[in-house]
Design a protein around this motif. Structure first.
Motif, PDB file in Angstrom:
ATOM      1  N   LYS A 141      46.281  89.626  63.695  1.00 15.89           N
ATOM      2  CA  LYS A 141      47.048  88.911  64.720  1.00 15.89           C
ATOM      3  C   LYS A 141      48.088  87.965  64.126  1.00 15.89           C
ATOM      4  O   LYS A 141      48.785  87.277  64.855  1.00 15.89           O
ATOM      5  N   ILE A 142      48.180  87.918  62.803  1.00 19.22           N
ATOM      6  CA  ILE A 142      49.199  87.092  62.169  1.00 19.22           C
ATOM      7  C   ILE A 142      50.565  87.751  62.372  1.00 19.22           C
ATOM      8  O   ILE A 142      50.768  88.902  61.952  1.00 19.22           O
ATOM      9  N   PRO A 143      51.513  87.063  63.020  1.00 19.44           N
ATOM     10  CA  PRO A 143      52.815  87.680  63.289  1.00 19.44           C
ATOM     11  C   PRO A 143      53.580  87.969  61.998  1.00 19.44           C
ATOM     12  O   PRO A 143      53.603  87.148  61.077  1.00 19.44           O
ATOM     13  N   CYS A 144      54.202  89.154  61.934  1.00 14.49           N
ATOM     14  CA  CYS A 144      55.019  89.540  60.780  1.00 14.49           C
ATOM     15  C   CYS A 144      56.392  89.999  61.280  1.00 14.49           C
ATOM     16  O   CYS A 144      56.495  90.635  62.333  1.00 14.49           O
ATOM     17  N   TYR A 145      57.422  89.670  60.511  1.00 11.71           N
ATOM     18  CA  TYR A 145      58.785  89.972  60.944  1.00 11.71           C
ATOM     19  C   TYR A 145      59.613  90.404  59.732  1.00 11.71           C
ATOM     20  O   TYR A 145      59.272  90.101  58.587  1.00 11.71           O
ATOM     21  N   ASP A 146      60.735  91.089  60.009  1.00 12.71           N
ATOM     22  CA  ASP A 146      61.659  91.314  58.902  1.00 12.71           C
ATOM     23  C   ASP A 146      62.428  90.011  58.656  1.00 12.71           C
ATOM     24  O   ASP A 146      62.376  89.084  59.465  1.00 12.71           O
ATOM     25  N   TYR A 147      63.127  89.935  57.540  1.00  9.62           N
ATOM     26  CA  TYR A 147      63.709  88.671  57.094  1.00  9.62           C
ATOM     27  C   TYR A 147      64.659  88.060  58.125  1.00  9.62           C
ATOM     28  O   TYR A 147      64.505  86.889  58.509  1.00  9.62           O
ATOM     29  N   GLU A 148      65.638  88.826  58.578  1.00 13.05           N
ATOM     30  CA  GLU A 148      66.636  88.276  59.491  1.00 13.05           C
ATOM     31  C   GLU A 148      66.011  87.881  60.830  1.00 13.05           C
ATOM     32  O   GLU A 148      66.401  86.880  61.440  1.00 13.05           O
ATOM     33  N   GLU A 149      65.020  88.644  61.263  1.00  9.96           N
ATOM     34  CA  GLU A 149      64.331  88.313  62.511  1.00  9.96           C
ATOM     35  C   GLU A 149      63.591  86.986  62.374  1.00  9.96           C
ATOM     36  O   GLU A 149      63.584  86.160  63.289  1.00  9.96           O
ATOM     37  N   MET A 150      62.990  86.779  61.212  1.00 13.21           N
ATOM     38  CA  MET A 150      62.275  85.526  60.972  1.00 13.21           C
ATOM     39  C   MET A 150      63.242  84.343  60.967  1.00 13.21           C
ATOM     40  O   MET A 150      62.950  83.291  61.550  1.00 13.21           O
ATOM     41  N   ILE A 151      64.395  84.519  60.344  1.00 13.73           N
ATOM     42  CA  ILE A 151      65.390  83.445  60.325  1.00 13.73           C
ATOM     43  C   ILE A 151      65.880  83.159  61.748  1.00 13.73           C
ATOM     44  O   ILE A 151      66.079  81.997  62.133  1.00 13.73           O
ATOM     45  N   ASP A 152      66.030  84.208  62.554  1.00 15.57           N
ATOM     46  CA  ASP A 152      66.414  84.020  63.960  1.00 15.57           C
ATOM     47  C   ASP A 152      65.390  83.136  64.679  1.00 15.57           C
ATOM     48  O   ASP A 152      65.754  82.223  65.431  1.00 15.57           O
ATOM     49  N   ILE A 153      64.122  83.414  64.457  1.00 14.33           N
ATOM     50  CA  ILE A 153      63.035  82.666  65.108  1.00 14.33           C
ATOM     51  C   ILE A 153      63.076  81.201  64.681  1.00 14.33           C
ATOM     52  O   ILE A 153      62.934  80.284  65.497  1.00 14.33           O
ATOM     53  N   VAL A 154      63.287  80.982  63.386  1.00 12.02           N
ATOM     54  CA  VAL A 154      63.332  79.618  62.851  1.00 12.02           C
ATOM     55  C   VAL A 154      64.517  78.851  63.448  1.00 12.02           C
ATOM     56  O   VAL A 154      64.375  77.714  63.896  1.00 12.02           O
ATOM     57  N   CYS A 155      65.686  79.484  63.472  1.00  8.51           N
ATOM     58  CA  CYS A 155      66.888  78.838  64.014  1.00  8.51           C
ATOM     59  C   CYS A 155      66.686  78.457  65.476  1.00  8.51           C
ATOM     60  O   CYS A 155      67.064  77.360  65.904  1.00  8.51           O
ATOM     61  N   GLU A 156      66.086  79.365  66.239  1.00 12.29           N
ATOM     62  CA  GLU A 156      65.847  79.090  67.654  1.00 12.29           C
ATOM     63  C   GLU A 156      64.883  77.917  67.819  1.00 12.29           C
ATOM     64  O   GLU A 156      65.063  77.066  68.693  1.00 12.29           O
ATOM     65  N   ALA A 157      63.862  77.863  66.960  1.00 10.28           N
ATOM     66  CA  ALA A 157      62.861  76.791  67.048  1.00 10.28           C
ATOM     67  C   ALA A 157      63.484  75.428  66.771  1.00 10.28           C
ATOM     68  O   ALA A 157      63.088  74.417  67.377  1.00 10.28           O
ATOM     69  N   TYR A 158      64.455  75.365  65.864  1.00 11.94           N
ATOM     70  CA  TYR A 158      65.078  74.087  65.514  1.00 11.94           C
ATOM     71  C   TYR A 158      66.158  73.657  66.514  1.00 11.94           C
ATOM     72  O   TYR A 158      66.665  72.531  66.419  1.00 11.94           O
ATOM     73  N   LYS A 159      66.507  74.526  67.437  1.00 10.78           N
ATOM     74  CA  LYS A 159      67.403  74.178  68.553  1.00 10.78           C
ATOM     75  C   LYS A 159      68.691  73.479  68.098  1.00 10.78           C
ATOM     76  O   LYS A 159      69.099  72.464  68.640  1.00 10.78           O
ATOM     77  N   GLY A 160      69.303  74.021  67.033  1.00 14.42           N
ATOM     78  CA  GLY A 160      70.573  73.483  66.578  1.00 14.42           C
ATOM     79  C   GLY A 160      70.477  72.357  65.563  1.00 14.42           C
ATOM     80  O   GLY A 160      71.491  71.918  65.018  1.00 14.42           O
ATOM     81  N   SER A 161      69.270  71.871  65.297  1.00 15.35           N
ATOM     82  CA  SER A 161      69.110  70.778  64.339  1.00 15.35           C
ATOM     83  C   SER A 161      69.354  71.233  62.902  1.00 15.35           C
ATOM     84  O   SER A 161      69.767  70.445  62.058  1.00 15.35           O
ATOM     85  N   VAL A 162      69.123  72.537  62.647  1.00 20.30           N
ATOM     86  CA  VAL A 162      69.296  73.104  61.309  1.00 20.30           C
ATOM     87  C   VAL A 162      70.166  74.347  61.412  1.00 20.30           C
ATOM     88  O   VAL A 162      69.914  75.220  62.250  1.00 20.30           O
ATOM     89  N   SER A 163      71.206  74.435  60.578  1.00 23.90           N
ATOM     90  CA  SER A 163      72.087  75.602  60.584  1.00 23.90           C
ATOM     91  C   SER A 163      71.330  76.828  60.069  1.00 23.90           C
ATOM     92  O   SER A 163      70.278  76.717  59.446  1.00 23.90           O
ATOM     93  N   ARG A 164      71.883  77.997  60.329  1.00 23.11           N
ATOM     94  CA  ARG A 164      71.235  79.235  59.862  1.00 23.11           C
ATOM     95  C   ARG A 164      71.109  79.231  58.336  1.00 23.11           C
ATOM     96  O   ARG A 164      70.060  79.610  57.793  1.00 23.11           O
ATOM     97  N   GLU A 165      72.156  78.797  57.663  1.00 21.99           N
ATOM     98  CA  GLU A 165      72.120  78.728  56.197  1.00 21.99           C
ATOM     99  C   GLU A 165      70.966  77.846  55.721  1.00 21.99           C
ATOM    100  O   GLU A 165      70.240  78.187  54.785  1.00 21.99           O
TER     101      GLU A 165
END
Length: 314
Positions: free
Chosen positions: A176-200
């Motif tokens: 049940k541990i979620p796994c993602y490809d790299y770009e998908e994971m970065i998308d998830i992280v960016c969305e979670a930070y709601k603009g506080s952290v740039s994609r880079e």
């Protein structure tokens, strides 16, 4: 200069004279990982990241400080490359952090320490300075004044849910541990930070925040390294009365940098009340700067001179 790949870091381009080394500090449940910037022959400033972040949060700021600045950036337990707590233990993030800092200080036999923290890390710096006022010289708090303050009704209401979630995450099966490809994971992280952290800069954080899925799981992609129990570490909140009492015990030099717009505080008045209380017994520099909640990572050029001047002044 460059550093060969270490713990996910793919050759780092650093300013001339700037050095960083990965270290591990033993603790009873495993180890605390860290990045030690600058000279190792002198006592460093200890830098502490925010909730669910990691020591990589300082990767853009520290290289802007003078090369002679020594800084130990730690991964808190359950974060980054540090060991998770054993099954059966809960995270009380504010209280745990004070104990951890005390362990580190005793391990290295340091005295009159300087602490720098962002968000949760700033709250820990505040709490440690209040708890051990004779042992702290300076604290730097970025976009935080004290631990998360909640009205008692909020804390009481959320107790049962937090406990149930802790037990659920504690027994989370591997499948049940979620796994993602790299770009998908970065998308998830960016969305979670709601603009506080740039994609880079999300990619900077994920150097220590994610890892390839182990071969035995027979899945492809990456997973988040942080302990899922950290999501429900909210049993550690406190009332404004308690926070103000801690503030009254701080006697060291304080630099508090609040980002604008920064964090969207439910009660900004609580933040400012803590600053005013600190001024009663501490030498406080309160400065507002333009930036997101992660200003130190997203726009370090807005605060590096402020921090450098504060360190030089004292």
């Amino acid at each position: 200069m460059a550093e060969e790949k270490v713990n996910g870091y793919q050759k780092e381009d650093l300013p001339l004279g700037v050095k960083v080394e990965e270290i591990e500090i033993p603790v009873p449940w495993g180890h605390v990982a860290g990045r030690w910037w600058g000279p190792k022959n002198k006592q460093p400033m200890i830098a502490i990241h925010g909730w669910q972040d990691n020591a990589g949060t300082w990767d853009k700021l520290i290289p802007l400080l003078p090369a002679a600045t020594s800084v130990l950036c730690i991964d808190l337990p359950g974060h980054g490359l540090s060991s998770h707590y054993p099954t059966g233990m809960l995270y009380y993030i504010f209280w745990d952090g004070i104990v951890l800092l005390r362990r580190i200080v005793k391990y290295f036999n340091w005295s009159k320490i300087t602490l720098m923290g962002h968000s949760l890390g700033g709250a820990l710096s505040f709490m440690y300075a209040a708890s051990f006022p004779d042992d702290v010289d300076r604290i730097i708090c970025i976009d935080i004044a004290s631990p998360a303050v909640r009205v008692p009704e909020h804390m009481v209401k959320n107790t049962s849910g937090m406990i149930e979630k802790n037990l659920e995450y504690e027994n989370l099966p591997e499948e049940k541990i979620p796994c993602y490809d790299y770009e998908e994971m970065i998308d998830i992280v960016c969305e979670a930070y709601k603009g506080s952290v740039s994609r880079e800069n999300c990619k900077v954080l994920m150097k220590r925040g994610m890892a390839p899925v182990p071969a035995h799981m027979k899945k492809k992609g990456f997973y988040f390294k942080r302990d899922p129990r950290l999501k429900v570490a909210g049993l550690a909140m406190m009332s404004i009365e308690t926070a103000l009492e801690y503030a009254s015990k701080v006697t060291c030099k304080v630099l508090n940098i609040r980002a604008i717009p920064g964090q969207k505080w439910e009660r900004l008045d609580y933040y400012l009340d803590i600053i005013e209380k600190l001024k009663q017994n501490a030498d406080v520099n309160y400065i507002e700067v333009e930036g997101t909640h992660h200003v130190h990572l997203n726009a370090p050029q807005n605060i590096d001179t402020i921090i450098e001047d504060f360190l030089e002044l004292y």
